[in-house]
Design a protein around this motif. Structure first.
Motif, PDB file in Angstrom:
ATOM      1  N   ASN A 164      43.179 -74.466 -31.828  1.00 42.00           N
ATOM      2  CA  ASN A 164      42.697 -73.838 -30.600  1.00 42.00           C
ATOM      3  C   ASN A 164      41.702 -72.730 -30.917  1.00 42.00           C
ATOM      4  O   ASN A 164      41.732 -72.138 -31.994  1.00 42.00           O
ATOM      5  N   ALA A 165      40.812 -72.441 -29.946  1.00 41.09           N
ATOM      6  CA  ALA A 165      39.754 -71.464 -30.182  1.00 41.09           C
ATOM      7  C   ALA A 165      39.526 -70.603 -28.944  1.00 41.09           C
ATOM      8  O   ALA A 165      38.866 -71.045 -28.001  1.00 41.09           O
ATOM      9  N   PRO A 166      40.066 -69.390 -28.915  1.00 36.22           N
ATOM     10  CA  PRO A 166      39.750 -68.468 -27.820  1.00 36.22           C
ATOM     11  C   PRO A 166      38.253 -68.159 -27.797  1.00 36.22           C
ATOM     12  O   PRO A 166      37.595 -68.096 -28.843  1.00 36.22           O
ATOM     13  N   GLY A 167      37.728 -67.973 -26.591  1.00 39.10           N
ATOM     14  CA  GLY A 167      36.314 -67.652 -26.454  1.00 39.10           C
ATOM     15  C   GLY A 167      35.414 -68.855 -26.331  1.00 39.10           C
ATOM     16  O   GLY A 167      34.233 -68.727 -25.989  1.00 39.10           O
ATOM     17  N   ILE A 168      35.947 -70.048 -26.596  1.00 36.32           N
ATOM     18  CA  ILE A 168      35.214 -71.303 -26.406  1.00 36.32           C
ATOM     19  C   ILE A 168      35.674 -71.888 -25.072  1.00 36.32           C
ATOM     20  O   ILE A 168      36.862 -71.818 -24.740  1.00 36.32           O
ATOM     21  N   PRO A 169      34.766 -72.461 -24.280  1.00 33.56           N
ATOM     22  CA  PRO A 169      35.154 -72.962 -22.949  1.00 33.56           C
ATOM     23  C   PRO A 169      36.375 -73.875 -22.998  1.00 33.56           C
ATOM     24  O   PRO A 169      36.510 -74.722 -23.879  1.00 33.56           O
ATOM     25  N   GLU A 170      37.266 -73.662 -22.049  1.00 35.00           N
ATOM     26  CA  GLU A 170      38.530 -74.384 -22.002  1.00 35.00           C
ATOM     27  C   GLU A 170      38.316 -75.890 -22.004  1.00 35.00           C
ATOM     28  O   GLU A 170      37.551 -76.430 -21.205  1.00 35.00           O
ATOM     29  N   GLY A 171      38.997 -76.583 -22.931  1.00 30.30           N
ATOM     30  CA  GLY A 171      38.960 -78.030 -22.990  1.00 30.30           C
ATOM     31  C   GLY A 171      37.746 -78.611 -23.678  1.00 30.30           C
ATOM     32  O   GLY A 171      37.602 -79.835 -23.738  1.00 30.30           O
ATOM     33  N   SER A 172      36.882 -77.778 -24.244  1.00 31.59           N
ATOM     34  CA  SER A 172      35.720 -78.276 -24.980  1.00 31.59           C
ATOM     35  C   SER A 172      36.042 -78.350 -26.476  1.00 31.59           C
ATOM     36  O   SER A 172      37.013 -77.750 -26.941  1.00 31.59           O
ATOM     37  N   PHE A 173      35.224 -79.077 -27.218  1.00 25.62           N
ATOM     38  CA  PHE A 173      35.449 -79.273 -28.650  1.00 25.62           C
ATOM     39  C   PHE A 173      34.244 -78.784 -29.444  1.00 25.62           C
ATOM     40  O   PHE A 173      33.102 -78.906 -28.997  1.00 25.62           O
TER      41      PHE A 173
END
Length: 387
Positions: A164-173
């Protein structure tokens, strides 16, 4: 193809699993309660095999598909961090001083969700090996599982993982072929001088001045010994010495971290650091010992497998929500050991805005769990399709 409908159907169950795991954070290899919970769920899903006790508390579960074929590996990490939790959520940690501050509770949940779906449908050939790993944060559990033979034992041919990556748009890769996270090494410098009265420094061999000189000189490795286009970080993070204001101590201690991608650069750093420590020690009239520990290697994605994983991510999230050329990070990840053993890919899954990883207010976003589970499920079905 968006989130798998069946996985969406049990998204509430996934949230419940994740929130339970959040209450029982465990460190390093001691993930006993977590592993027991995972094993119980896997048996409820009627997976074909559950192998426990790998790397102390690691699990490999096998689901057989329909017909002969290879085995694809999917990995999730289970361990937590020694950080006091400050989220204030109703399901916060019941283990004072420990919390899931990196989202491994969510990673485990996403793989459990994929396991439930794959065990129900079995819409693939060959087998899938579900790897639940302890000790990502400290101890290199992935490397231990590889050393204990899981790749050969379960005949795994390729392997994938999400973070998981906080700060990256939710549900994007986000991902990239080649290096995506750095190798991490640790160094310690132990300095032995001769202490004395602070008013009489001429009667001492001052380890404090030596520590300052060594710390400054180490930084010249980046600025003067490394090619500017080769990524390298050296950070001195601790200097400990002395007790009171009028005493020159006998000893000093320096600690820090090194981040690289290229083994040639890593080797250069090790050689130059030894030369600097010994040369500076001699110039200050003290003795010094460098302890340099090589830790996790660089995480390097296989180009073909990364391209394939990106295709699956586009199926799940949409083409405009997948980036495949992100800059490599200087952070480290022990999934690197598994990628050294088998081709595969490591991807980041955006969880939207919120506290960052390793922050006491961090909390995994349960809304992205079905996205990650769908990615894992689809990558198995597309890599090993029926017919």
């Amino acid at each position: 193809m968006p989130v798998v409908n069946r996985i969406a159907d049990f998204s509430a169950d996934m949230a419940a699993w994740r929130q339970h795991l959040h209450t029982i954070p465990e460190l390093a290899f001691e993930c006993h309660e977590t592993a027991a919970f995972v094993a119980d769920r896997l048996r409820e899903f009627d997976v074909d095999e559950v192998h426990q006790g790998i790397a102390t508390t690691g699990i490999v579960a096998i689901i057989n598909g329909q017909g002969e074929g290879p085995t694809i590996g999917l990995r999730a990490d289970m361990d937590a961090l020694p950080i006091p939790e400050e989220t204030g959520v109703a399901y916060q940690s019941t283990k004072p001083g420990n919390m899931h501050a990196c989202g491994h509770d969510g990673h485990t949940t996403m793989l459990l969700g994929a396991a439930r779906y794959l065990a129900e449908t079995r819409n693939f050939r060959g087998r899938v090996a579900l790897i639940f790993q302890p000790a990502e944060e400290e101890g290199g559990g992935a490397g231990v599982m590889v050393e204990e033979g899981i790749m050969d034992r379960f005949d795994i041919s390729q392997i994938y993982a999400l973070h998981n990556a906080p700060g990256i748009p939710e549900g994007s890769f986000q991902t990239t072929p080649g290096p995506i996270m750095a190798a991490v090494d640790t160094f310690e410098v132990h300095i032995q001088g001769l202490g004395g009265h602070g008013a009489m420094p001429h009667e001492t061999r001052d380890p404090v001045m030596a520590a300052c000189g060594i710390a400054q000189a180490i930084q010249t490795i980046v600025s003067r010994n490394n090619y500017a286009l080769d990524s390298l970080v050296i950070s001195v993070t601790q200097i400990h010495t002395g007790t009171v204001n009028n005493v020159i101590p006998d000893t000093a201690f320096i600690n820090g971290t090194v981040r690289t991608f290229d083994p040639t650069v890593q080797k250069m750093v090790m050689e130059r650091m030894e030369q600097i420590v010994q040369g500076q020690a001699q110039s200050y009239g003290v003795e010094a010992r460098l302890d340099y520990e090589v830790n996790y290697p660089a995480t390097i994605n296989d180009a073909d497998k990364t391209g394939f994983a990106a295709e699956i991510a586009r199926d799940v999230a949409g083409a405009d929500r997948v980036m495949t050329n992100v800059d490599a990070m200087m952070g480290a990840e022990d999934f690197s050991y598994m990628l050294q053993s088998r081709p595969g890919a490591y991807l980041f899954l955006g969880q939207g805005e919120g506290a960052g990883l390793h922050h006491p207010k961090y909390n995994f976003n349960d809304d992205i769990a079905p996205v990650g589970a769908s990615f894992f499920a689809r990558i198995v079905e597309k890599a090993q399709p029926l017919g």
